[in-house]
Design an enzyme around this catalytic site. Structure first.
Site, mmCIF file in Angstrom:
data_model
loop_
_atom_site.group_PDB
_atom_site.id
_atom_site.type_symbol
_atom_site.label_atom_id
_atom_site.label_comp_id
_atom_site.label_asym_id
_atom_site.label_seq_id
_atom_site.Cartn_x
_atom_site.Cartn_y
_atom_site.Cartn_z
ATOM 1 N N ILE A 12 -19.268 -3.988 45.055
ATOM 2 C CA ILE A 12 -20.341 -3.003 44.194
ATOM 3 C C ILE A 12 -21.680 -4.244 43.845
ATOM 4 C CG2 ILE A 12 -21.552 -1.674 42.045
ATOM 5 C CD1 ILE A 12 -18.650 -0.377 42.485
ATOM 6 N N LYS A 33 -15.010 -14.894 37.994
ATOM 7 C CA LYS A 33 -14.025 -15.018 37.803
ATOM 8 C C LYS A 33 -13.203 -16.175 39.539
ATOM 9 C CE LYS A 33 -9.261 -15.219 36.294
ATOM 10 N NZ LYS A 33 -8.238 -14.578 36.280
ATOM 11 N N ALA A 82 -14.042 -6.193 37.166
ATOM 12 C CA ALA A 82 -12.540 -5.474 36.842
ATOM 13 C C ALA A 82 -11.960 -5.615 37.479
ATOM 14 C CB ALA A 82 -13.259 -4.223 36.627
ATOM 15 N N SER A 84 -9.858 -3.548 40.391
ATOM 16 C CA SER A 84 -10.293 -2.148 40.347
ATOM 17 C C SER A 84 -9.050 -1.247 41.055
ATOM 18 C CB SER A 84 -11.783 -2.749 41.003
ATOM 19 O OG SER A 84 -11.592 -3.432 42.523
ATOM 20 N N THR A 133 -15.931 4.248 35.806
ATOM 21 C CA THR A 133 -15.844 5.465 36.858
ATOM 22 C C THR A 133 -15.899 6.624 36.576
ATOM 23 O OG1 THR A 133 -13.531 5.850 38.078
ATOM 24 C CG2 THR A 133 -13.678 3.901 36.643
ATOM 25 N N ASP A 134 -15.857 6.984 37.615
ATOM 26 C CA ASP A 134 -15.536 8.741 37.664
ATOM 27 C C ASP A 134 -14.010 9.049 36.996
ATOM 28 O OD1 ASP A 134 -14.428 8.759 40.005
ATOM 29 O OD2 ASP A 134 -15.671 9.898 40.676
ATOM 30 N N GLU A 135 -13.187 7.625 37.659
ATOM 31 C CA GLU A 135 -12.011 8.519 37.213
ATOM 32 C C GLU A 135 -11.159 8.551 35.505
ATOM 33 O OE1 GLU A 135 -9.418 6.192 39.502
ATOM 34 O OE2 GLU A 135 -10.738 5.540 41.226
ATOM 35 N N TYR A 159 -5.487 1.902 35.773
ATOM 36 C CA TYR A 159 -6.752 2.238 35.849
ATOM 37 C C TYR A 159 -7.592 2.333 35.503
ATOM 38 C CZ TYR A 159 -10.998 1.607 38.559
ATOM 39 O OH TYR A 159 -12.931 1.245 38.868
ATOM 40 N N SER A 162 -7.261 1.535 31.940
ATOM 41 C CA SER A 162 -8.355 0.368 31.173
ATOM 42 C C SER A 162 -9.756 0.322 31.206
ATOM 43 C CB SER A 162 -7.545 -0.084 31.714
ATOM 44 O OG SER A 162 -8.412 -0.541 33.538
ATOM 45 N N LYS A 163 -10.260 1.023 31.552
ATOM 46 C CA LYS A 163 -11.776 1.339 31.711
ATOM 47 C C LYS A 163 -12.421 2.529 31.110
ATOM 48 C CE LYS A 163 -14.320 0.049 34.643
ATOM 49 N NZ LYS A 163 -15.615 -0.584 34.788
ATOM 50 N N ASN A 189 -17.454 4.648 45.725
ATOM 51 C CA ASN A 189 -17.708 3.757 46.307
ATOM 52 C C ASN A 189 -17.687 3.570 48.029
ATOM 53 O OD1 ASN A 189 -20.837 2.270 44.539
ATOM 54 N ND2 ASN A 189 -19.035 3.384 44.309
ATOM 55 N N ASN A 258 -9.673 13.331 51.602
ATOM 56 C CA ASN A 258 -9.271 11.788 51.880
ATOM 57 C C ASN A 258 -9.139 12.159 54.042
ATOM 58 O OD1 ASN A 258 -9.524 10.968 50.047
ATOM 59 N ND2 ASN A 258 -7.336 10.367 49.274
ATOM 60 N N PRO A 296 2.214 7.552 43.044
ATOM 61 C CA PRO A 296 2.709 8.698 41.531
ATOM 62 C C PRO A 296 1.296 8.391 40.927
ATOM 63 C CG PRO A 296 3.626 6.372 41.943
ATOM 64 C CD PRO A 296 2.851 6.583 43.054
HETATM 65 P P1 NAD Z 1 -14.641 -4.833 42.981
HETATM 66 O O1 NAD Z 1 -12.819 -5.090 42.253
HETATM 67 O O2 NAD Z 1 -15.160 -5.269 44.117
HETATM 68 O O3 NAD Z 1 -14.801 -6.756 42.882
HETATM 69 C C1 NAD Z 1 -15.078 -7.271 40.985
HETATM 70 C C2 NAD Z 1 -14.930 -8.628 40.651
HETATM 71 O O4 NAD Z 1 -14.703 -8.920 39.447
HETATM 72 C C3 NAD Z 1 -14.646 -9.701 41.426
HETATM 73 O O5 NAD Z 1 -15.637 -10.757 42.718
HETATM 74 C C4 NAD Z 1 -13.941 -10.535 41.271
HETATM 75 O O6 NAD Z 1 -13.518 -11.337 41.600
HETATM 76 C C5 NAD Z 1 -14.291 -9.905 39.468
HETATM 77 N N1 NAD Z 1 -13.885 -10.589 38.148
HETATM 78 C C6 NAD Z 1 -12.293 -9.717 38.315
HETATM 79 N N2 NAD Z 1 -11.711 -10.315 37.014
HETATM 80 C C7 NAD Z 1 -12.003 -11.668 36.437
HETATM 81 C C8 NAD Z 1 -12.831 -12.020 35.320
HETATM 82 N N3 NAD Z 1 -11.685 -11.754 34.032
HETATM 83 N N4 NAD Z 1 -13.568 -12.417 34.891
HETATM 84 C C9 NAD Z 1 -14.612 -12.373 35.030
HETATM 85 N N5 NAD Z 1 -14.455 -11.719 36.937
HETATM 86 C C10 NAD Z 1 -13.671 -11.177 37.323
HETATM 87 O O7 NAD Z 1 -15.096 -3.879 42.231
HETATM 88 P P2 NAD Z 1 -16.204 -3.097 42.296
HETATM 89 O O8 NAD Z 1 -15.464 -2.080 43.678
HETATM 90 O O9 NAD Z 1 -17.076 -3.920 43.022
HETATM 91 O O10 NAD Z 1 -16.281 -2.436 41.036
HETATM 92 C C11 NAD Z 1 -16.839 -2.863 40.390
HETATM 93 C C12 NAD Z 1 -17.482 -1.822 39.215
HETATM 94 O O11 NAD Z 1 -17.597 -0.812 39.039
HETATM 95 C C13 NAD Z 1 -15.635 -2.371 38.431
HETATM 96 O O12 NAD Z 1 -15.606 -2.110 36.624
HETATM 97 C C14 NAD Z 1 -15.517 -1.063 39.196
HETATM 98 O O13 NAD Z 1 -14.127 -0.007 37.314
HETATM 99 C C15 NAD Z 1 -16.740 0.006 38.727
HETATM 100 N N6 NAD Z 1 -16.291 1.107 39.524
HETATM 101 C C16 NAD Z 1 -16.283 0.308 40.921
HETATM 102 C C17 NAD Z 1 -16.171 1.715 42.171
HETATM 103 C C18 NAD Z 1 -15.586 2.170 43.144
HETATM 104 O O14 NAD Z 1 -15.373 3.206 44.442
HETATM 105 N N7 NAD Z 1 -15.508 0.938 43.694
HETATM 106 C C19 NAD Z 1 -16.453 3.312 41.532
HETATM 107 C C20 NAD Z 1 -17.242 3.503 39.766
HETATM 108 C C21 NAD Z 1 -16.907 2.131 39.447
#
Ligand code: NAD
Length: 356
Positions: A12, A33, A82, A84, A133-135, A159, A162-163, A189, A258, A296
């Site tokens: 995202i 990171k 995060a 994720s 997230t909605d979770e 997960y 923690s969010k 997403n 799903n 689970p």
């Molecule tokens: P992702 O796992 O694709 O990307 C996470 C990014 O964070 C990666 O680039 C990773 O390198 C970086 N990262 C992880 N730990 C780090 C740290 N300690 N320091 C710096 N960077 C770090 O995740 P995503 O799917 O793009 O999700 C992005 C955000 O949106 C998250 O906070 C997630 O909770 C939230 N979100 C995701 C969804 C979904 O469907 N994917 C839905 C709602 C919310």
């Protein structure tokens, strides 16, 4: 605006950065990171822009965060970094606690140190936007219920817990220290540049390799799906025009089981990349669907009421599930090099100490 995006090499975050560079005049710093989920190749189209820069930094590293704030001088932070993936959080929660909770705390403190010293006008214009997230709301019992911004938190997995924790920290930093925060909670997403461990790309890539398409339990879990570029537009709308202290739920009005998602991908692939006629082989990708033991604590249903962001900020998704999924499947067919380098691990070559 000068926006510091954390997690900008992720699924995202990279969509947000591509949108900011392609459609606005914003200066962007990507702080990431580069864990296994970070992929700078997702930013290839914007990496040479003079408005883009990258810092390989862990959000838990306070000293490095202070350096980035001093150097980049952001007017806003969009916090997406995060861990994720729910299945990984079940197998090993530790990284989730560290990055999602401790990392958000370090980032809030670094932001507060920087923000406290800003001149009054810049201080009041500053924004800290936390992407969640909605979770965090747990699962819905009734078939017509929807998550609103006031639904009580009831997270089920390491997960989502923690969010939820990080959401509480962000709100506390506003209430206690006056930090101008915004929180968004979004549904599932899908779209281009999605890491292959997640359902949609996993199914597309397994199907193309004629491997089984695993579906948890009976596949009846319901999720609300949003095309990632619609999410990116919503996030930029919120950080630009959202009201400080408010929470906005973001969703696509696309509740799907799903199994329906997996079947829809199979139907698209049957049309766009048909299996070769061969008596030994399956005639439809659907024949590869395999039901596996349920996760689970698997939540049954999530569904978002996104009427607040639609009403107050005028945001609406541009893609339906059908148009977004077609674009996504086509993108994976057209961008084999991107995902082949992820599957082979080559996308990690040349990184500095990023092993995870
Ligand atoms: P992702 O796992 O694709 O990307 C996470 C990014 O964070 C990666 O680039 C990773 O390198 C970086 N990262 C992880 N730990 C780090 C740290 N300690 N320091 C710096 N960077 C770090 O995740 P995503 O799917 O793009 O999700 C992005 C955000 O949106 C998250 O906070 C997630 O909770 C939230 N979100 C995701 C969804 C979904 O469907 N994917 C839905 C709602 C919310």
């Amino acid at each position: 605006m000068r926006v510091l995006v954390t997690g900008g090499a992720g699924f995202i975050g990279s969509a947000v950065i591509r949108h900011l560079i392609d459609s606005t005049v914003t200066e962007v710093a990507n702080l990431d990171k580069l864990t296994y989920a970070g992929n700078l190749e997702s930013l290839a189209s914007v990496a040479t822009s003079s408005r883009y820069r990258f810092y390989q930094v862990d959000i838990c590293d306070s000293i490095a965060l202070d350096m980035v704030f001093r150097e980049f001088q952001p007017t806003a932070v969009m916090h997406l970094a995060a861990e994720s993936h729910v299945d990984r959080s079940i197998d090993g929660p530790s990284d989730f606690i560290q990055t999602n909770i401790v990392g958000t705390y370090s980032l809030l403190e670094a932001t507060r140190r920087y923000w406290s010293d800003l001149p009054a006008t810049e201080k009041s214009a500053f924004r800290f936007h936390h992407i969640s997230t909605d979770e965090v709301y747990g699962d819905l019992e009734g078939t017509d219920d929807l998550f609103t911004e006031t639904t009580p938190y009831a997270p089920s997995s390491p997960y989502s817990a923690s969010k939820a924790s990080s959401d509480h920290l962000v709100r506390a930093w506003q209430r206690t220290y006056g930090l101008p925060v915004l929180v968004t909670n979004c549904s599932n997403n899908y779209g281009p540049y999605h890491f292959p461990e997640k359902l949609v790309p996993h199914v597309i890539l397994n199907a193309l390799a004629s491997k089984p398409l695993p579906v948890y339990g009976d596949g009846s879990q319901i999720r609300d799906w949003l095309y990632v570029e619609d999410h990116a537009r919503a996030l930029v709308e919120v950080v630009t025009n959202g009201i400080v202290g408010e929470t906005y739920n973001i969703g696509g009005h696309n509740e799907k089981r799903n199994l329906e998602v997996v079947e829809a991908i199979c139907e698209l692939l049957d049309e766009l990349a048909p299996l070769e006629a061969d008596r030994e082989q399956a005639s439809s990708y659907k024949e590869l669907i395999t039901f596996v033991k349920d996760r689970p604590g698997h939540d049954r249903r999530y569904a978002i009421d996104a009427s607040k962001i639609e009403r107050e900020l005028g945001w609406l998704p541009q893609e339906t599930f059908e148009t977004g999924l077609r674009k996504t499947v086509q993108w994976y067919l057209d961008n084999r090099q991107w995902w082949q380098r992820v599957l082979s691990g080559d996308y990690r070559l040349g990184r500095l100490g990023s092993d995870h």
